[in-house]
Design an enzyme around this catalytic site. Structure first.
Site, PDB file in Angstrom:
ATOM      1  N   HIS A   1       1.088  25.447  59.160  1.00 50.77           N
ATOM      2  CA  HIS A   1      -0.170  24.688  59.059  1.00 50.77           C
ATOM      3  C   HIS A   1       0.970  23.890  58.776  1.00 50.77           C
ATOM      4  O   HIS A   1      -0.101  22.656  59.380  1.00 50.77           O
ATOM      5  CB  HIS A   1      -0.022  25.239  57.150  1.00 50.77           C
ATOM      6  CG  HIS A   1      -0.781  26.557  56.656  1.00 50.77           C
ATOM      7  ND1 HIS A   1      -0.472  27.747  56.298  1.00 50.77           N
ATOM      8  CD2 HIS A   1      -2.540  27.403  57.474  1.00 50.77           C
ATOM      9  CE1 HIS A   1      -1.324  28.689  56.197  1.00 50.77           C
ATOM     10  NE2 HIS A   1      -2.602  27.883  56.586  1.00 50.77           N
TER      11      HIS A   1
ATOM     12  N   VAL B   1       2.999  28.224  66.009  1.00 49.36           N
ATOM     13  CA  VAL B   1       4.257  28.230  65.163  1.00 49.36           C
ATOM     14  C   VAL B   1       4.387  29.888  65.080  1.00 49.36           C
ATOM     15  O   VAL B   1       3.742  30.552  64.451  1.00 49.36           O
ATOM     16  CB  VAL B   1       4.392  27.717  64.125  1.00 49.36           C
ATOM     17  CG1 VAL B   1       5.667  27.751  63.383  1.00 49.36           C
ATOM     18  CG2 VAL B   1       3.865  26.471  64.298  1.00 49.36           C
TER      19      VAL B   1
HETATM   20  P1  AMP Z   1      -5.402  29.843  57.839  1.00 45.66           P
HETATM   21  O1  AMP Z   1      -5.278  29.245  56.320  1.00 45.66           O
HETATM   22  O2  AMP Z   1      -5.430  30.703  57.638  1.00 45.66           O
HETATM   23  O3  AMP Z   1      -6.575  29.583  58.205  1.00 45.66           O
HETATM   24  O4  AMP Z   1      -5.025  28.962  59.129  1.00 45.66           O
HETATM   25  C1  AMP Z   1      -5.684  27.560  59.083  1.00 45.66           C
HETATM   26  C2  AMP Z   1      -4.961  26.759  60.170  1.00 45.66           C
HETATM   27  O5  AMP Z   1      -3.202  26.956  60.038  1.00 45.66           O
HETATM   28  C3  AMP Z   1      -5.906  27.060  61.209  1.00 45.66           C
HETATM   29  O6  AMP Z   1      -6.709  25.749  62.368  1.00 45.66           O
HETATM   30  C4  AMP Z   1      -4.916  28.495  61.536  1.00 45.66           C
HETATM   31  O7  AMP Z   1      -5.065  28.564  62.939  1.00 45.66           O
HETATM   32  C5  AMP Z   1      -3.272  27.125  61.621  1.00 45.66           C
HETATM   33  N1  AMP Z   1      -2.411  28.827  61.949  1.00 45.66           N
HETATM   34  C6  AMP Z   1      -2.268  29.773  61.182  1.00 45.66           C
HETATM   35  N2  AMP Z   1      -1.171  30.230  61.267  1.00 45.66           N
HETATM   36  C7  AMP Z   1      -1.004  29.737  62.232  1.00 45.66           C
HETATM   37  C8  AMP Z   1       0.332  29.541  63.085  1.00 45.66           C
HETATM   38  N3  AMP Z   1       1.355  30.587  62.626  1.00 45.66           N
HETATM   39  N4  AMP Z   1       0.674  28.670  64.014  1.00 45.66           N
HETATM   40  C9  AMP Z   1       0.000  27.808  64.057  1.00 45.66           C
HETATM   41  N5  AMP Z   1      -0.695  26.944  62.744  1.00 45.66           N
HETATM   42  C10 AMP Z   1      -1.587  28.408  62.224  1.00 45.66           C
END
Ligand code: AMP
Length: 279
Positions: free
Chosen positions: A37, A176
């Site tokens: 994030h 990441v």
């Molecule tokens: P979430 O909180 O899981 O809904 O994710 C919020 C945002 O963070 C989304 O756009 C995800 O794709 C991104 N995100 C989650 N995990 C990762 C990661 N490991 N690397 C890059 N972006 C991420």
């Protein structure tokens, strides 16, 4: 950093920022923030004057029997991390601030959302599109940053932005990973020590597949899928799907080669994990 729980106050602040000539970026999240994030926040800061992080565990994107109730939350820690990155505003609304009790409008993308995670989690992408469209209206961004971690989601949102003429630039930032390769996810917190080791099989299988494709130039997709699925199963993971698709259209391809992406979803114990690798 200002913290908004009211949609109207968030929107008014965003409109004022725009009127003052500031370029606004939004990073939508469900909280329990990790380096993945934070990398999106940093990408947004590069492109914008003010960054808004939204933290909302969106009930409409969870199916029956999924982990809505136990989804991890850490409000204070999330706010500290945002402060540390000089985020301008955090939008952290209660559910009834986002959805009226009698809300009756849904945003549905009809092609890219239908297979893979969409087929396995009926209604999931309707929930995602609806909440993201609402968050765009509430936070009024010039730029929205999403992660490649949710590959299909990023493609669906790009399509929605195009189809509905949102005046927003969608940026997708790289995955990441932990030092050992596991893609960071708030859901990794569910994993036991044994499961954490099994979960490593996902990135290992994807990396090996990418190396094989890079070495050979072209590999028959069916064979590659079976090989990856075999490796995942051997690690004790239950395969939900393995697919080789075109990176833009998400259509299945016969040959895996440069320009493809391998999408994987597995169950590691009770925990559903997704990952992908662009060839
Ligand atoms: P979430 O909180 O899981 O809904 O994710 C919020 C945002 O963070 C989304 O756009 C995800 O794709 C991104 N995100 C989650 N995990 C990762 C990661 N490991 N690397 C890059 N972006 C991420």
């Amino acid at each position: 950093m200002v913290v908004f729980r009211s949609a109207l106050e968030m929107q008014q602040w965003a409109l004022e920022q725009r009127q003052a000539g500031r370029r606004l970026g939004v990073v939508p999240t469900m909280g329990y923030l990790h380096e993945g994030h934070l990398s999106l926040v940093r990408a947004a800061k590069e492109l914008c004057d003010s960054v808004v992080v939204t933290i909302f565990v969106n009930p409409t994107q969870f199916g029956v029997g999924e982990d809505l109730e136990r989804y991890p939350r850490s409000e204070e820690r999330d706010l500290e991390l945002c402060r540390g990155l000089e985020v301008a505003a955090v939008f952290m609304p209660p559910v009834d601030e986002v959805y009226a009790g009698d809300a009756s409008t849904v945003v549905r993308e009809g092609v890219l959302s239908q297979e893979f995670c969409g087929a396995r989690r009926p209604g999931h992408f309707d929930g995602v599109c609806t909440v993201v469209a609402k968050l765009f209206n509430i936070t009024q961004p010039h730029v929205a940053v999403f992660g490649q971690k949710d590959y299909q989601q990023a493609a669906v949102i790009r399509r929605m932005v195009r189809d509905l003429n949102f005046p927003i630039e969608v940026v997708v930032a790289p995955i990441v990973r932990e030092a050992d390769g596991l893609a960071m996810s708030s859901r990794n917190t569910y994993l036991s020590a044994t499961e954490r080791k099994q979960a490593l099989g996902v990135s290992r299988a994807l990396k090996a597949a990418a190396e094989q494709v890079a070495g050979a130039g072209r590999v028959v997709a069916e064979g590659l899928k079976s090989q990856i699925a075999g490796e995942l199963t051997a690690c004790g993971l239950q395969v939900d799907y393995v697919e080789v698709v075109d990176r833009d259209t998400l259509e299945r391809v016969e040959m895996a080669q440069s320009g493809c992406v391998v999408l994987v979803a597995v169950f590691c114990g009770q925990t559903r994990l997704i990952d992908n690798w662009v060839m």
